[in-house]
Design a protein around this motif. Sequence first.
Motif: not given
Lengths: 179, 189
Positions: A46, A114-115, A134, B43, B48, B83-87, B90, B168-169, B174-175
Motif C-alpha cells: 500500500q 518489476a512488471g 530482475d 494491485q 498485474i 511481474g518479476d521474481s519477487q512477485v 511471494t 493482512d493480504w 492494495a490487491i
Amino acid sequence: MRIKNTNDRYGIVAVTFHWLMALLVIGLLCVGLYMTSLKISAQKLQLYGWHKEFGLLVLFLVIIRLSWRFININPTLPSSIPAWQRFIAHAVQWALLGFMIAMPITGWLVTSAAGLAPSFFGLFVLPTLVAPDDHLRHVFADMHEWIAYGLIATICAHVGAALKHHFIDKDDVLRRMLP
Amino acid sequence: MKVRVISQSIIVAALFCLSAPVFAAPTWKIIPADSSLTFTATQNNAPITGSFKKFTGNIQFDPADLKSSRVEIDVDIASVTAGDSQVADTLKTKDWFNVTVFPHAVFKATDFVKTGDKKYEAKGVLTIRAKTIPMVLVFNLDDYAANKAHATGSTTLQRTQFGVGQGDWSKTDAIKDDVRVDFIISATK
C-alpha cells in the motif's frame, strides 16, 4: 501578494509550488526510506502504491513549475552576495529540479522492471517503460536510491543556505519565498 | 429359443457397451507450446499479470456431444510467474498459494452449454488451496477440426474465496479481490 514573480520577491504561484513540492518531496523521501525497510506485507505494498502516485504527481507538478519559471522573471539576489555564492545557489536550485525529475523517472523504471504498471490515483494507469527484468529492477532501484541520497544532501544545502541568509546575514533571501 | 433370444440380447448389449467409447467425446491432448493460462489481478489500482507455465489436462470434448464432454485441468502452482521474481516468490508463500502444501489447482467441468456461434460455457468446480467453488468458464471454440482444436476463454474469480491472500493480504485495498483468468488451449487428438 502578486501572482507573478517580481524583481524582489516570488509570486503566489511560485511560492505555492515551492512549499507544496517541499512537502511532497520530503514526505516521499521519508515514506521511501521507511517502506523499503519493511518486510513484504499488504501495508508495504500500500505504501509503495501511494509512493508511486505521489511521485508521479511530483513529476507532473515539476513540469508545470518549470514552464512557469521559464515564462517568469526570477527575483534577483542581493548585490552583497559574491558571484561564487550566486553560482552555487543557482546550481543547487537546478540540481533540486533535476533530482525532482530524475527521482520519479527512475522510480517509474523500477516499477516497470518489476512488471507493476503505476496507477495515477486510480484515474488512469501509466504504461510500463521496460519489460519485467530482475537485473534491470536492481539497477534502477540502486539509481533511485543514490539519487535520493543526492537529493537529501542537496535539500540540506538549500535549507542550510536559506537559514544562514535569514539568521546570520539577516537578509531577505528566505523571506522572498515565504507566503 | 428363449435362451437364444437372451443370449442374442446379451451379445447386442455387449456390442453396444464395447462400441460406447466410439460415441463418447474424443480425447484431446494439450499442446503446451501453443497453450497458456494467465491471470490479471489489480494491485494499487493497476493491473498485474502472471501465468502458470505448467498445466496438464484430461479433455474429452465434442461440440456435437456436449453431454459426454468433460474437462479436467490440473495446474502446477509452482510454475507461477508474475511481474518479476519477487512477485512470483511471494505468491508461492504460505499466505498466498502455499505451494508446498497445495501444489495443484484443479478445474473440473462436466456441464457444457452452447451459448452462441462457437461460444460455450463450461460449468464446473475450481479447487485452489483445497477449497472447491463452482465456477463458470466462457470460451470460444475458434477451431475444431479432425485433429486440431483451439479454444480461448476466461473467467473472473474472487481470490479471497479460496484463501489466496491470508491475514493482512485478505484486505482488498492494495490487491483487489477479483482476478481475471484467461486461457488459450490448443489441442490435438
